[in-house]
Design a protein around this motif. Sequence first.
Motif, PDB file in Angstrom:
ATOM      1  N   GLU A  29       0.832  -1.201   0.000  1.00  0.00           N
ATOM      2  CA  GLU A  29       0.000   0.000   0.000  1.00  0.00           C
ATOM      3  C   GLU A  29       0.868   1.253   0.000  1.00  0.00           C
ATOM      4  N   VAL A  30       1.955   1.223   0.765  1.00  0.00           N
ATOM      5  CA  VAL A  30       2.870   2.366   0.788  1.00  0.00           C
ATOM      6  C   VAL A  30       3.492   2.564  -0.593  1.00  0.00           C
ATOM      7  N   GLU A  55      -3.588   9.458   2.869  1.00  0.00           N
ATOM      8  CA  GLU A  55      -4.626   8.882   2.022  1.00  0.00           C
ATOM      9  C   GLU A  55      -5.565  10.010   1.609  1.00  0.00           C
ATOM     10  N   PRO A  56      -5.532  10.391   0.327  1.00  0.00           N
ATOM     11  CA  PRO A  56      -6.438  11.458  -0.125  1.00  0.00           C
ATOM     12  C   PRO A  56      -7.896  11.067   0.090  1.00  0.00           C
ATOM     13  N   ARG A  57      -8.680  12.036   0.489  1.00  0.00           N
ATOM     14  CA  ARG A  57     -10.115  11.861   0.684  1.00  0.00           C
ATOM     15  C   ARG A  57     -10.840  12.932  -0.119  1.00  0.00           C
ATOM     16  N   ASP A  58     -12.162  12.806  -0.216  1.00  0.00           N
ATOM     17  CA  ASP A  58     -12.941  13.806  -0.945  1.00  0.00           C
ATOM     18  C   ASP A  58     -12.712  15.211  -0.411  1.00  0.00           C
ATOM     19  N   SER A  59     -12.570  15.314   0.884  1.00  0.00           N
ATOM     20  CA  SER A  59     -12.381  16.632   1.486  1.00  0.00           C
ATOM     21  C   SER A  59     -11.053  16.681   2.236  1.00  0.00           C
ATOM     22  N   GLY A  60      -9.938  16.565   1.514  1.00  0.00           N
ATOM     23  CA  GLY A  60      -8.620  16.640   2.127  1.00  0.00           C
ATOM     24  C   GLY A  60      -7.886  15.323   2.099  1.00  0.00           C
ATOM     25  N   ALA A  61      -7.228  15.000   3.223  1.00  0.00           N
ATOM     26  CA  ALA A  61      -6.451  13.762   3.311  1.00  0.00           C
ATOM     27  C   ALA A  61      -6.455  13.251   4.741  1.00  0.00           C
ATOM     28  N   HIS A  62      -6.291  11.932   4.864  1.00  0.00           N
ATOM     29  CA  HIS A  62      -6.175  11.269   6.158  1.00  0.00           C
ATOM     30  C   HIS A  62      -4.707  10.911   6.362  1.00  0.00           C
ATOM     31  N   ASP A  64      -2.218   8.498   7.617  1.00  0.00           N
ATOM     32  CA  ASP A  64      -2.102   7.114   8.076  1.00  0.00           C
ATOM     33  C   ASP A  64      -0.909   6.948   9.005  1.00  0.00           C
ATOM     34  N   ALA A  65       0.164   7.711   8.753  1.00  0.00           N
ATOM     35  CA  ALA A  65       1.358   7.601   9.596  1.00  0.00           C
ATOM     36  C   ALA A  65       2.203   8.861   9.474  1.00  0.00           C
ATOM     37  N   ILE A  66       2.704   9.304  10.602  1.00  0.00           N
ATOM     38  CA  ILE A  66       3.756  10.316  10.674  1.00  0.00           C
ATOM     39  C   ILE A  66       4.844   9.665  11.511  1.00  0.00           C
ATOM     40  N   GLU A  87      -0.864  22.159   3.770  1.00  0.00           N
ATOM     41  CA  GLU A  87      -0.766  23.087   2.637  1.00  0.00           C
ATOM     42  C   GLU A  87      -1.248  22.428   1.345  1.00  0.00           C
ATOM     43  N   ARG A  88      -0.968  21.152   1.192  1.00  0.00           N
ATOM     44  CA  ARG A  88      -1.351  20.430  -0.027  1.00  0.00           C
ATOM     45  C   ARG A  88      -2.831  20.071  -0.065  1.00  0.00           C
ATOM     46  N   TYR A  89      -3.373  19.677   1.088  1.00  0.00           N
ATOM     47  CA  TYR A  89      -4.718  19.104   1.110  1.00  0.00           C
ATOM     48  C   TYR A  89      -5.760  19.944   1.843  1.00  0.00           C
ATOM     49  N   GLY A  90      -5.344  20.917   2.612  1.00  0.00           N
ATOM     50  CA  GLY A  90      -6.297  21.732   3.356  1.00  0.00           C
ATOM     51  C   GLY A  90      -6.788  21.058   4.612  1.00  0.00           C
ATOM     52  N   ARG A  91      -7.715  20.156   4.488  1.00  0.00           N
ATOM     53  CA  ARG A  91      -8.297  19.459   5.643  1.00  0.00           C
ATOM     54  C   ARG A  91      -7.564  18.140   5.868  1.00  0.00           C
ATOM     55  N   LEU A  92      -7.132  17.923   7.125  1.00  0.00           N
ATOM     56  CA  LEU A  92      -6.455  16.685   7.488  1.00  0.00           C
ATOM     57  C   LEU A  92      -7.217  15.992   8.608  1.00  0.00           C
ATOM     58  N   THR A  93      -7.242  14.671   8.557  1.00  0.00           N
ATOM     59  CA  THR A  93      -7.764  13.874   9.658  1.00  0.00           C
ATOM     60  C   THR A  93      -6.695  12.868  10.058  1.00  0.00           C
ATOM     61  N   ALA A  94      -6.779  12.391  11.278  1.00  0.00           N
ATOM     62  CA  ALA A  94      -5.839  11.376  11.766  1.00  0.00           C
ATOM     63  C   ALA A  94      -6.510  10.599  12.887  1.00  0.00           C
ATOM     64  N   GLU A  95      -6.121   9.352  13.045  1.00  0.00           N
ATOM     65  CA  GLU A  95      -6.542   8.548  14.182  1.00  0.00           C
ATOM     66  C   GLU A  95      -5.268   8.060  14.848  1.00  0.00           C
ATOM     67  N   PHE A  96      -5.207   8.174  16.189  1.00  0.00           N
ATOM     68  CA  PHE A  96      -3.934   7.930  16.861  1.00  0.00           C
ATOM     69  C   PHE A  96      -4.156   7.528  18.313  1.00  0.00           C
ATOM     70  N   GLU A  97      -3.091   7.048  18.935  1.00  0.00           N
ATOM     71  CA  GLU A  97      -3.108   6.662  20.346  1.00  0.00           C
ATOM     72  C   GLU A  97      -3.058   7.915  21.211  1.00  0.00           C
ATOM     73  N   SER A  98      -3.616   7.817  22.395  1.00  0.00           N
ATOM     74  CA  SER A  98      -3.664   8.963  23.297  1.00  0.00           C
ATOM     75  C   SER A  98      -2.268   9.462  23.684  1.00  0.00           C
ATOM     76  N   THR A  99      -1.257   8.609  23.590  1.00  0.00           N
ATOM     77  CA  THR A  99       0.105   9.017  23.962  1.00  0.00           C
ATOM     78  C   THR A  99       0.661  10.113  23.056  1.00  0.00           C
ATOM     79  N   VAL A 100       0.157  10.227  21.831  1.00  0.00           N
ATOM     80  CA  VAL A 100       0.648  11.272  20.927  1.00  0.00           C
ATOM     81  C   VAL A 100      -0.319  12.450  20.819  1.00  0.00           C
ATOM     82  N   ARG A 101      -1.296  12.477  21.699  1.00  0.00           N
ATOM     83  CA  ARG A 101      -2.247  13.590  21.707  1.00  0.00           C
ATOM     84  C   ARG A 101      -1.550  14.957  21.786  1.00  0.00           C
TER      85      ARG A 101
END
Length: 129
Positions: A29-30, A55-62, A64-66, A87-101
């Motif tokens: 996938e990468v 991962e590009p989405r309809d409204s920005g990007a998700h 997956d990993a930083i 800057e590239r996608y505008g809207r970003l989403t992410a799902e992550f562990e509480s340790t990196v909050r």
Amino acid sequence: MTVRPATFDEHLSVMRIVDGAMLEADANEVKKRIEAGTVLVAEEEGRILGTGVLEPRDSGAHIDAIAVLRARRAQGIGRELVETAGERYGRLTAEFESTVRPFYESLGFDIESVEGNEGRLRGTLEREH
């Protein structure tokens, strides 16, 4: 330091950094994401210091990993990767562990708990691009 799309030849380096951060990412996938131009790398003097798998989405990007090399963490590399993605996608989403909050909060993400998955959080960042 420069943040730019990864090249196909950098797949192994990207995977080593992601694996070193103990993040899950499917190597095939990468590869596809690199070919699509949605994997970013942060480099300095020809050395890859960090990566962002998007991962590009309809409204920005998700996000997956930083991931950043252990020896170079807490030096603003992850921040640069996320800011470039914003800057590239505008809207970003992410799902992550509480340790990196704290990392995501420092970037301005609005954060909420993931229902039914204790310890997991979801964040959203709106940027103009």
